[in-house]
Scaffold this motif. Sequence first.
Motif, PDB file in Angstrom:
ATOM      1  N   SER A   1     -18.635  -7.324  -0.493  1.00 44.02           N
ATOM      2  CA  SER A   1     -17.259  -6.752  -0.051  1.00 44.02           C
ATOM      3  C   SER A   1     -16.902  -5.595  -0.810  1.00 44.02           C
ATOM      4  N   GLN A   2     -16.567  -4.508  -0.336  1.00 47.69           N
ATOM      5  CA  GLN A   2     -16.119  -3.501  -0.720  1.00 47.69           C
ATOM      6  C   GLN A   2     -14.629  -3.261  -0.209  1.00 47.69           C
ATOM      7  N   PRO A   3     -13.768  -2.691  -1.188  1.00 38.78           N
ATOM      8  CA  PRO A   3     -14.030  -2.246  -2.561  1.00 38.78           C
ATOM      9  C   PRO A   3     -13.859  -3.401  -3.324  1.00 38.78           C
ATOM     10  N   PRO A   4     -14.409  -3.462  -4.530  1.00 43.10           N
ATOM     11  CA  PRO A   4     -14.026  -4.537  -5.837  1.00 43.10           C
ATOM     12  C   PRO A   4     -12.872  -4.228  -6.136  1.00 43.10           C
ATOM     13  N   PRO A   5     -11.980  -5.249  -6.801  1.00 40.23           N
ATOM     14  CA  PRO A   5     -10.725  -5.142  -7.009  1.00 40.23           C
ATOM     15  C   PRO A   5     -10.795  -4.396  -8.457  1.00 40.23           C
TER      16      PRO A   5
ATOM     17  N   ARG B   1      -5.224 -15.286   7.533  1.00 37.40           N
ATOM     18  CA  ARG B   1      -6.168 -14.320   7.679  1.00 37.40           C
ATOM     19  C   ARG B   1      -7.406 -14.829   7.344  1.00 37.40           C
ATOM     20  N   ASN B   2      -8.509 -14.499   7.882  1.00 37.09           N
ATOM     21  CA  ASN B   2      -9.882 -14.818   7.377  1.00 37.09           C
ATOM     22  C   ASN B   2     -10.096 -14.444   5.705  1.00 37.09           C
ATOM     23  N   PRO B   3     -10.437 -15.294   5.064  1.00 40.07           N
ATOM     24  CA  PRO B   3     -10.615 -14.867   3.462  1.00 40.07           C
ATOM     25  C   PRO B   3     -11.312 -13.997   3.213  1.00 40.07           C
ATOM     26  N   ALA B   4     -12.402 -13.628   3.990  1.00 36.73           N
ATOM     27  CA  ALA B   4     -13.292 -12.245   3.683  1.00 36.73           C
ATOM     28  C   ALA B   4     -12.469 -10.869   4.096  1.00 36.73           C
ATOM     29  N   VAL B   5     -11.802 -10.917   5.354  1.00 38.12           N
ATOM     30  CA  VAL B   5     -10.963  -9.971   5.442  1.00 38.12           C
ATOM     31  C   VAL B   5      -9.647  -9.755   4.422  1.00 38.12           C
ATOM     32  N   GLN B   6      -9.120 -10.820   4.052  1.00 34.69           N
ATOM     33  CA  GLN B   6      -8.058 -10.726   3.167  1.00 34.69           C
ATOM     34  C   GLN B   6      -8.663 -10.361   1.644  1.00 34.69           C
ATOM     35  N   ALA B   7      -9.822 -10.749   1.281  1.00 41.78           N
ATOM     36  CA  ALA B   7     -10.271 -10.333   0.105  1.00 41.78           C
ATOM     37  C   ALA B   7     -10.439  -8.923   0.040  1.00 41.78           C
ATOM     38  N   ARG B   8     -11.034  -8.132   1.150  1.00 43.01           N
ATOM     39  CA  ARG B   8     -10.922  -6.847   1.359  1.00 43.01           C
ATOM     40  C   ARG B   8      -9.662  -5.899   1.265  1.00 43.01           C
ATOM     41  N   GLU B   9      -8.671  -6.603   1.964  1.00 43.77           N
ATOM     42  CA  GLU B   9      -7.276  -5.988   1.903  1.00 43.77           C
ATOM     43  C   GLU B   9      -6.769  -6.261   0.883  1.00 43.77           C
ATOM     44  N   LEU B  10      -6.696  -7.133  -0.074  1.00 47.05           N
ATOM     45  CA  LEU B  10      -6.273  -7.254  -1.308  1.00 47.05           C
ATOM     46  C   LEU B  10      -6.948  -6.301  -2.432  1.00 47.05           C
ATOM     47  N   ALA B  11      -8.171  -6.180  -2.368  1.00 48.91           N
ATOM     48  CA  ALA B  11      -8.889  -5.594  -3.251  1.00 48.91           C
ATOM     49  C   ALA B  11      -8.413  -3.882  -2.915  1.00 48.91           C
ATOM     50  N   THR B  12      -8.286  -3.725  -1.636  1.00 46.04           N
ATOM     51  CA  THR B  12      -7.762  -2.190  -1.371  1.00 46.04           C
ATOM     52  C   THR B  12      -6.622  -2.001  -2.119  1.00 46.04           C
ATOM     53  N   VAL B  13      -5.530  -2.742  -1.777  1.00 48.17           N
ATOM     54  CA  VAL B  13      -4.356  -2.533  -2.569  1.00 48.17           C
ATOM     55  C   VAL B  13      -4.375  -2.480  -4.118  1.00 48.17           C
ATOM     56  N   ASP B  14      -5.131  -3.263  -4.640  1.00 53.05           N
ATOM     57  CA  ASP B  14      -5.541  -3.134  -6.094  1.00 53.05           C
ATOM     58  C   ASP B  14      -6.192  -1.905  -6.365  1.00 53.05           C
ATOM     59  N   GLN B  15      -6.949  -1.334  -5.430  1.00 59.84           N
ATOM     60  CA  GLN B  15      -7.414  -0.058  -6.013  1.00 59.84           C
ATOM     61  C   GLN B  15      -6.618   1.067  -5.756  1.00 59.84           C
ATOM     62  N   LEU B  16      -5.616   0.927  -4.532  1.00 56.51           N
ATOM     63  CA  LEU B  16      -4.757   2.079  -4.520  1.00 56.51           C
ATOM     64  C   LEU B  16      -3.683   2.090  -5.492  1.00 56.51           C
ATOM     65  N   SER B  17      -3.550   0.992  -5.963  1.00 58.25           N
ATOM     66  CA  SER B  17      -2.408   0.607  -7.274  1.00 58.25           C
ATOM     67  C   SER B  17      -2.892   0.786  -8.498  1.00 58.25           C
ATOM     68  N   HIS B  18      -4.355   1.153  -8.614  1.00 53.27           N
ATOM     69  CA  HIS B  18      -4.717   1.138  -9.840  1.00 53.27           C
ATOM     70  C   HIS B  18      -4.629  -0.113 -10.802  1.00 53.27           C
ATOM     71  N   GLY B  19      -4.723  -1.337  -9.997  1.00 53.27           N
ATOM     72  CA  GLY B  19      -4.820  -2.647 -10.774  1.00 53.27           C
ATOM     73  C   GLY B  19      -3.542  -3.398 -10.924  1.00 53.27           C
TER      74      GLY B  19
ATOM     75  N   SER C   1       0.813  -1.066  -0.057  1.00 53.64           N
ATOM     76  CA  SER C   1       0.202  -0.017  -0.083  1.00 53.64           C
ATOM     77  C   SER C   1       0.883   1.179   0.020  1.00 53.64           C
ATOM     78  N   TYR C   2       1.867   1.301   0.780  1.00 58.64           N
ATOM     79  CA  TYR C   2       2.784   2.218   1.051  1.00 58.64           C
ATOM     80  C   TYR C   2       3.512   2.513  -0.401  1.00 58.64           C
ATOM     81  N   LEU C   3       3.881   1.547  -1.102  1.00 55.11           N
ATOM     82  CA  LEU C   3       4.642   1.809  -2.405  1.00 55.11           C
ATOM     83  C   LEU C   3       3.836   2.124  -3.554  1.00 55.11           C
ATOM     84  N   ALA C   4       2.542   1.793  -3.470  1.00 51.21           N
ATOM     85  CA  ALA C   4       1.450   1.864  -4.494  1.00 51.21           C
ATOM     86  C   ALA C   4       1.319   3.590  -4.671  1.00 51.21           C
ATOM     87  N   ALA C   5       1.645   4.052  -3.619  1.00 46.50           N
ATOM     88  CA  ALA C   5       1.530   5.634  -3.689  1.00 46.50           C
ATOM     89  C   ALA C   5       2.870   6.377  -4.366  1.00 46.50           C
ATOM     90  N   VAL C   6       4.011   5.649  -4.561  1.00 46.75           N
ATOM     91  CA  VAL C   6       5.104   6.412  -4.839  1.00 46.75           C
ATOM     92  C   VAL C   6       5.823   5.763  -6.340  1.00 46.75           C
TER      93      VAL C   6
END
Length: 303
Positions: A150-154, A73-91, A52-57
């Motif tokens: 689950s939000q956000p979507p990837p 990690r619970n897979p639902a929590v992990q799905a949200r975390e991964l989708a968040t990184v995908d959003q922050l990095s624009h895929g 997430s940190y590197l996505a911004a730079v």
Amino acid sequence: MGGRTLSVGAPTDPDLLIPFARRAEALGFAGIWTQDTVSAENFSLDGLHVLSYLAAVTERLRLGIGVLYSGRRNPAVQARELATVDQLSHGRLTVGLGVGNDYHRATLTALGIPADRPVRRLVEGIEVMRALWSETGFDGELYSFSGVRSQPPPVQRPGPPIWIGARAEPALRRAVRIADGWTGAAPVATKDFLAQLAIVRRALADQGRDPATFTISKSVYVAVEDTVDKARERLIPAFDRAFGASPVYDATGMADRVAVFGPPVHCARQLRDLFDAGVDELVLYPMYDRMDQLEAFGDLVDR
């Protein structure tokens, strides 16, 4: 490397992360990878937070993590975390997943994290994440739900590519069946990796899967120096520090078993051999002098 993909492993020093990632992007590397651990003897940052940190730079680098252990990690929590990184990095996210080693399970249990049935947790965990990303239900042995959103979507659809970290034949064949790729671990001896690669190739044929739909990756410890002897001299204490207390890997003689080292032409030749064997992406990990070694790695991109 003639169109073949070279990426790099991120450093663990927080102060190096931004300059390292920005320089890796400028040098033309395709991606940067972090690691996940249950517990660590040495200083270690959480790999997903680092991404997430590197996505911004960064703007172009693929962001990978290898590998997240099933059940930690619970897979639902992990799905949200991964989708968040995908959003922050624009895929730009690639996800490595695996069952982990047996010695991790006692630590997980001690921390109150279920450690039974790791294979089932891996397989269903992937299915749960994909179901949540596609807004469908799931009915399995460990997890069952419908109407859960689950939000956000990837950004990447149907989701970020999932590569399995595996060594044993059943796990390698499973990776071909359920994942988008396989990633070979850096501490695995080159000869063992090539034997595993042969199993993956047979599995692709047996399962009728187009090899073009399945990515093969290998992490490699690399040291670029003027001579092979100088590189080996630098690597030996680095491997002792990193793996001296490991219950799985023997640090003695590890450099010669698993690493690529020596002058740039020598290193490029060894990396080319791995590409010629069928690897699509190599992730190069420096063991010391991270920024200086990154510069030296950059000379390999155009070879």
